[in-house]
Scaffold this active site. Sequence first.
Site, PDB file in Angstrom:
ATOM      1  CG  ASP A   1      -2.141  -0.776   1.080  1.00  0.00           C
ATOM      2  OD1 ASP A   1      -2.453  -1.150  -0.052  1.00  0.00           O
ATOM      3  OD2 ASP A   1      -2.806  -1.019   2.099  1.00  0.00           O
TER       4      ASP A   1
ATOM      5  CE  LYS B   1      -7.150   8.015  -3.684  1.00  0.00           C
ATOM      6  NZ  LYS B   1      -8.019   8.957  -2.993  1.00  0.00           N
TER       7      LYS B   1
ATOM      8  CG  MET C   1      -7.812   7.713   7.273  1.00  0.00           C
ATOM      9  SD  MET C   1      -8.730   6.333   6.556  1.00  0.00           S
ATOM     10  CE  MET C   1      -9.034   5.304   7.983  1.00  0.00           C
TER      11      MET C   1
END
Length: 280
Positions: free
Chosen positions: A46, A67, A182
């Site tokens: 990741d 991402k 987050m």
Amino acid sequence: MTLPSHDWPELAPGWVWLCGAGPGDPGLLTLHALNALRQADVVVYDALVQEAILDWAPQAEHIYAGKRGGKPSPLQRDISLRLVALAREGKRVLRLKGGDPFVFGRGGEEAQTLVQNGIPIRIIPGISAGIGGLAYAGIPVTHRDVNQSVTFVTGHDQSGQTPSSLDWAAIAKGSQVIVIYMGMKHVAQISAALIAAGRPLSEPVAVVTTATTQDQQVLETTLGTIVDDIATSGLVPPAIICVGQAVLMRQVLDWQGQAAGTAPRNLDPLNRHRDAADSA
Ligand code: SAH
């Protein structure tokens, strides 16, 4: 580095090991993770996994599953099915995730898909950013003088919104220390909700970004000033936000600052031992 002698498990062909890589510092990997890196044919990793960690699996193919560069992140289902496919090809598959795979990392979903498809798995826990990252900032998530409980929450849900299923008022009332993953995107709503539920504007808050790496930064602020202070500081995710008196312990436990030459700012930040100190 040779592993100490131990009956290390074998990562067999067709298996997937779902492994935590810790918050950043490669030294925070577990020995099971290192054992897995040594054996893998393929490492699926990741965004939050440090490149240095991948260097420990030079024999393996490295597949990025996060991402990057503004490209949309692969769908979770696609990642899970990719793992299934690799295992069916007879590969020794290491799925490496930041922190702990079962803490806000969708590791549970991936493991579920693997099991549903008959793929044998092993889970290797890791040090989660909300614990280890704060420790690198000199913040203990529990301290006897501060809290008997700690709440870990995510700042956004599957839709990217502040989790509507979370009862922020109950969390504000019930948890002395709140560790938010987050949380940067919705920090304004989160801090407002905590204040509305009775937490004081002066409540200490720390924001720790890229914790445990060379780039770690720590912002000490309060619930009342956090939004402005984040904007002024220019800090960007990944960040752990810690709300509560535990943050004050950094004044005495900022071990990295101390190693770099700054003295503790206050040896008794909670004023718990003032009387004893005064009379000593
Ligand atoms: N499974 C991970 C969490 C994944 S969710 C764990 O156990 O740590 C991703 C979030 O984790 C980030 O948005 C951030 O809030 C936090 N995070 C992960 N690594 C971090 C780091 N090195 N520094 C600060 N926050 C981090």
